[in-house]
Design an enzyme around this catalytic site. Structure first.
Site, mmCIF file in Angstrom:
data_model
loop_
_atom_site.group_PDB
_atom_site.id
_atom_site.type_symbol
_atom_site.label_atom_id
_atom_site.label_comp_id
_atom_site.label_asym_id
_atom_site.label_seq_id
_atom_site.Cartn_x
_atom_site.Cartn_y
_atom_site.Cartn_z
ATOM 1 N N TYR A 1 -6.555 19.722 -1.522
ATOM 2 C CA TYR A 1 -7.850 19.182 -0.941
ATOM 3 C C TYR A 1 -9.056 20.038 -0.837
ATOM 4 O O TYR A 1 -10.268 19.754 -1.111
ATOM 5 C CB TYR A 1 -7.467 18.733 0.588
ATOM 6 C CG TYR A 1 -8.250 17.962 1.573
ATOM 7 C CD1 TYR A 1 -9.626 17.485 0.788
ATOM 8 C CD2 TYR A 1 -7.997 17.779 2.919
ATOM 9 C CE1 TYR A 1 -10.325 16.761 1.736
ATOM 10 C CE2 TYR A 1 -8.839 17.180 3.673
ATOM 11 C CZ TYR A 1 -10.100 16.334 3.155
ATOM 12 O OH TYR A 1 -10.787 15.738 3.991
ATOM 13 N N SER A 2 -8.801 21.329 -0.761
ATOM 14 C CA SER A 2 -9.740 22.405 -0.827
ATOM 15 C C SER A 2 -10.752 22.405 -2.290
ATOM 16 O O SER A 2 -12.044 22.429 -2.207
ATOM 17 C CB SER A 2 -9.450 23.730 -0.554
ATOM 18 O OG SER A 2 -10.461 24.741 -0.908
ATOM 19 N N ASN B 1 -0.077 23.999 2.109
ATOM 20 C CA ASN B 1 -1.430 23.638 1.581
ATOM 21 C C ASN B 1 -2.755 23.987 2.339
ATOM 22 O O ASN B 1 -3.498 24.892 1.797
ATOM 23 C CB ASN B 1 -1.602 22.233 1.040
ATOM 24 C CG ASN B 1 -1.029 22.241 -0.414
ATOM 25 O OD1 ASN B 1 -0.761 23.037 -1.249
ATOM 26 N ND2 ASN B 1 -0.942 20.795 -0.999
ATOM 27 N N GLU B 2 -2.674 23.391 3.361
ATOM 28 C CA GLU B 2 -3.904 23.536 4.344
ATOM 29 C C GLU B 2 -3.893 23.029 5.679
ATOM 30 O O GLU B 2 -2.924 22.129 5.961
ATOM 31 C CB GLU B 2 -5.087 22.800 3.595
ATOM 32 C CG GLU B 2 -5.313 21.490 3.577
ATOM 33 C CD GLU B 2 -4.482 20.738 2.517
ATOM 34 O OE1 GLU B 2 -3.677 19.631 2.867
ATOM 35 O OE2 GLU B 2 -4.510 21.235 1.478
ATOM 36 N N ASP C 1 4.042 15.934 -5.110
ATOM 37 C CA ASP C 1 3.804 17.028 -4.214
ATOM 38 C C ASP C 1 3.925 16.696 -3.013
ATOM 39 O O ASP C 1 4.233 17.658 -2.057
ATOM 40 C CB ASP C 1 2.392 17.195 -4.765
ATOM 41 C CG ASP C 1 2.180 18.123 -6.040
ATOM 42 O OD1 ASP C 1 3.333 18.286 -6.739
ATOM 43 O OD2 ASP C 1 1.078 17.979 -6.277
ATOM 44 N N GLY C 2 3.682 15.398 -2.217
ATOM 45 C CA GLY C 2 4.051 15.083 -1.054
ATOM 46 C C GLY C 2 5.346 15.379 -0.553
ATOM 47 O O GLY C 2 5.506 15.966 0.626
ATOM 48 N N ASP D 1 -18.206 16.875 8.218
ATOM 49 C CA ASP D 1 -17.220 15.909 8.496
ATOM 50 C C ASP D 1 -15.924 16.555 8.835
ATOM 51 O O ASP D 1 -14.985 15.832 9.376
ATOM 52 C CB ASP D 1 -17.086 14.941 7.352
ATOM 53 C CG ASP D 1 -18.179 13.891 7.182
ATOM 54 O OD1 ASP D 1 -19.053 13.798 8.276
ATOM 55 O OD2 ASP D 1 -18.155 13.157 6.085
ATOM 56 N N THR E 1 -5.686 24.331 -4.947
ATOM 57 C CA THR E 1 -6.041 23.248 -6.128
ATOM 58 C C THR E 1 -5.593 21.866 -5.389
ATOM 59 O O THR E 1 -5.405 20.951 -6.150
ATOM 60 C CB THR E 1 -4.587 23.559 -7.219
ATOM 61 O OG1 THR E 1 -3.593 23.663 -6.502
ATOM 62 C CG2 THR E 1 -5.029 24.775 -7.884
#
Length: 297
Positions: free
Chosen positions: A190-191, A147-148, A74-75, A177, A188
């Site tokens: 980090y969130s 993604n984010e 995915d990266g 944090d 789907t």
């Protein structure tokens, strides 16, 4: 189909067979192949010289490309999206990594996947991208994320405070944090790991999720993608991290940050038989309950 681009950043020995298979089959179809410069350097390091017509490293190198293959995890797919940017080139992710939530085509499916591509047996999923606006150039002009976007404390120091505004109206001060703004695609990622909801890709929403919040009454919030979300950061440490997907930069508390929907999308190739719900079940064990299988079969 005339020209296909390939991007990868890993040629581990266990994956080399599948990489060579891709080149061989594409050559048999008679398509022209261009590869990313990073991938080209990796192939040279192992003395593998496939037949290519050029290399690329920026969107303007891809003006005559029909589609891109992202070979890895995915990266790698996220990186491919930042290379394509506004060129509107569809991307198919071939998974030679681990989870493969974006790169849904397994390496064992390479032959059938390429066959489907050549026959046109696929659809395009348009995925929302978010765009960062800042008062300084943090990411060398590549200010998008599939993604984010995240704001995080840098080290083991005390929590940070992220004052957050939606369309100029004060929302909340998150003592945490960090804070994540995810797209539906990123719901789907980090969130999800910080308690955010799963959102289907067609939803026009962003998800705002705090990371380890120190407020018991703070929960993830879903807002329309038409929103402009702005931030002010403070904390005992004067340096923080901001990230777009896997790329991160150090900033200080004087930085001005906001995110909004990008004015173009990422086009993901979905082969016939694939779907987001199927991927949920297979990759995240969604609904994994023996009773579901007994009732279904």
């Amino acid at each position: 189909m005339k020209r296909i681009a390939i991007h990868s950043k890993d040629i581990a020995e266990s994956k080399l067979f599948f990489i060579k298979q891709i080149f061989t089959e594409l050559e048999n179809y008679g398509v022209e192949i261009v590869i990313s410069k990073d991938f080209d350097r990796l192939l040279h390091s192992i003395n593998f010289r496939p037949i290519i017509v050029g290399t690329f490293s920026a969107p303007h190198h891809l003006t005559d490309v029909d589609l891109m293959l992202s070979v890895g995890g995915d990266g790698t797919f996220l990186e491919a999206a930042t290379i394509v940017q506004h060129q509107n080139i569809p991307i198919l992710g071939i998974n030679t990594g681990r989870l493969g939530f974006l790169a849904t085509t397994s390496k064992e499916q390479i032959h059938s996947a390429l066959e489907s591509l050549m026959a046109g047996h696929y659809t395009l999923d348009e995925r929302v991208l978010l765009e960062l606006e800042a008062d300084r150039d943090l990411f060398k002009g590549v200010n998008i994320a599939l993604n984010e976007f995240a704001i995080m404390k840098r080290d083991s120091s005390s929590m940070i405070v992220v004052h957050t505004y939606i369309d100029g109206e004060y929302l909340n001060s998150y003592w945490a944090d960090g804070l994540i703004v995810a797209t539906p695609t990123g719901s789907t990622g980090y969130s999800l790991s910080v308690g955010g909801p799963v959102v289907v890709p067609q939803s026009n929403n962003f998800i705002i999720s705090p990371v380890s919040p120190h407020n018991l009454n703070v929960r993830p919030l879903i807002v329309p993608t038409e929103s402009v979300i702005a931030f002010e950061i403070e904390g005992r440490s004067k340096n923080f991290l901001v990230s777009l997907d896997s790329r991160s930069r150090k900033v200080d508390s004087n930085v001005q940050l906001a995110v909004r929907r990008c004015n173009y999308t990422c086009k993901m190739i979905r082969l016939d038989g694939d779907s987001f719900l199927k991927t949920l079940r297979e990759k995240l064990n969604w609904g994994m309950d023996i009773r579901n299988y007994l009732n279904r079969y």
